[in-house]
Enzyme design. Structure first.
Site, PDB file in Angstrom:
ATOM      1  N   ASP A 179       6.111  -3.799  -2.320  1.00  0.00           N
ATOM      2  CA  ASP A 179       4.909  -4.551  -2.673  1.00  0.00           C
ATOM      3  C   ASP A 179       4.267  -4.011  -3.944  1.00  0.00           C
ATOM      4  O   ASP A 179       3.840  -4.775  -4.820  1.00  0.00           O
ATOM      5  CB  ASP A 179       3.895  -4.469  -1.529  1.00  0.00           C
ATOM      6  N   THR A 180       4.188  -2.695  -4.047  1.00  0.00           N
ATOM      7  CA  THR A 180       3.521  -2.092  -5.199  1.00  0.00           C
ATOM      8  C   THR A 180       4.302  -2.325  -6.482  1.00  0.00           C
ATOM      9  O   THR A 180       3.721  -2.591  -7.543  1.00  0.00           O
ATOM     10  CB  THR A 180       3.312  -0.590  -4.959  1.00  0.00           C
TER      11      THR A 180
END
Length: 407
Positions: A179-180
């Site tokens: 996600d990051t």
């Protein structure tokens, strides 16, 4: 310790001053992008559902009824509680987006279209809008409609196959890295699109970030090696295959990472551990030769480290100018003087009145540094103020609240 309290901060120039961002996402990928833009001065308006709001508010450890993770992820944002399932709420969202520079969303593909907010429809009312769309598999392709979370992106992107000891179960890195990575690629895309709009006079555009592609983008030589040699890179634990020595080694009281893979560094490392024979070996003068004898080299380093404490190893290798690092815990980070000197541990005051140590802002800009200007909001804290800014009267806002469209 630097206390990030808006009431006590000195005003500094902001790199993204005047940029308005509407964040229509939840949990990690989209909101992390909004967090990053907000730290450098963008006005980030977060739309979340009335009631519980973003599910991240209740993830992991809770203090005063709210996740402490939320206090980091949503600082510098304003919260508008808007029920986007209702058409009147969608109309309000379109009014917000009409005055925005950037829209960030991480819904399943087709969600915006179902609300009458496709990029084409939004560009009709705001031609300069930059639309960042983060999803599991992207907006096109045969997998686009499949549900996708960061962990699935890590698997499809090739990372999970490598994160294990040989022959053991693939493990995650401990954080939501998929996600990051997608969020950071999204930030890069937003900045390029804004640059194109400002400098080249171009219109707004759509940025399509797929979770698995963001992971795949950092996989280094994975595909070229397969293409050229048919080589499928396998899990190797803490070692870095094809680069030697670079590994984790046991000490009396923990582990230390040693990166001795530079030619001159390797010689200094071997001298420091009392293995002048290896330092002077002609076949170990370059990486190719060291890779052939990596097991022997690792064993020599491990024999030396396990007779010493982590700190002793750090001190001796530091004196020899060999890159080495202990494996930090949260406690180590919080107490480390280097983290503190570089303002990477801040004390942030929450809207519930307590102080909390949180990560600082990255990257560090010399003239327009990132700051924490406001703490993370409660659900709908800023609904009235934001709607007033786009021209809704107090009566209109009250009517929307009575109908449950806003909070």
């Amino acid at each position: 310790m630097n206390i990030q309290d808006p009431a006590t901060q000195t005003a500094t120039p902001r790199a993204l001053e005047g940029v308005k961002v509407v964040e229509m996402g939840q949990l990690i990928a989209g909101p992390f992008c909004g967090k990053t833009l907000g730290e450098f001065g963008a006005d980030v308006i977060k739309i979340e559902a009335p009631g519980a709001g973003d599910p991240l508010r209740n993830w992991r450890l809770i203090k005063e009824g709210t996740s402490v993770w939320w206090q980091v992820q949503s600082r510098n944002k304003r919260s508008v509680a808007l029920d986007l399932r209702q058409q009147e709420a969608q109309a309000v969202a379109r009014q917000l987006i009409a005055e925005a520079d950037v829209l960030v969303e991480n819904f399943r593909p087709g969600t915006l279209e179902g609300w009458g907010m496709s990029p084409e429809e939004l560009h009709a009312i705001n031609p300069g809008l930059v639309v960042l769309r983060i999803s599991g598999y992207g907006q096109t392709g045969p997998y686009r409609d499949l549900p996708g979370f960061g962990v699935i992106g890590e698997a499809m992107g090739g990372l999970r196959h490598l994160t294990a000891e040989p022959g053991r179960v693939p493990v995650r890195v401990g954080v939501s890295i998929g996600d990051t990575l997608a969020a950071l690629h999204g930030v890069i895309g937003v900045m390029m699109a804004l640059y194109h709009r400002k400098v080249n006079g171009g219109p707004g555009q759509v940025i399509d970030v797929a979770l698995h592609e963001a992971v795949f983008n950092i996989m280094e030589s994975l595909i070229p090696e397969y293409s050229a040699f048919g080589a499928v890179r396998e899990a190797a634990g803490s070692a870095l295959p094809g680069i030697a020595p670079s590994n984790a080694y046991p000490c009396q009281d923990g582990w230390v990472l040693v990166a001795g893979n530079g030619d001159s560094i390797f010689k200094r490392l071997m001298t420091a551990i009392g293995r002048q024979d290896l330092a002077d070996a002609p076949d170990l003068a370059d990486n190719a030769g060291r890779v052939q004898r990596v097991a022997e080299i690792d064993a020599a380093i491990g024999t030396w480290t396990q007779a010493r404490s982590v700190q002793t190893v750090m001190d001796e290798l530091g004196a020899a100018r060999v890159p080495a690092g202990k494996v930090y815990t949260a406690k180590d980070i919080a107490e480390d003087p280097h983290y503190q000197a570089r303002e990477m541990i801040l004390t942030q005051r929450t809207r519930d009145g307590f102080e909390l140590q949180v990560p600082g802002v990255v990257p560090k800009l010399s003239l327009t540094p990132g700051t924490v200007r406001s703490s993370a909001p409660h659900v709908g804290d800023d609904t009235d103020a934001v709607l007033a800014e786009i021209g809704l009267s107090a009566e209109q806002v009250a009517r929307l609240r009575e109908k449950g469209i806003i909070q």
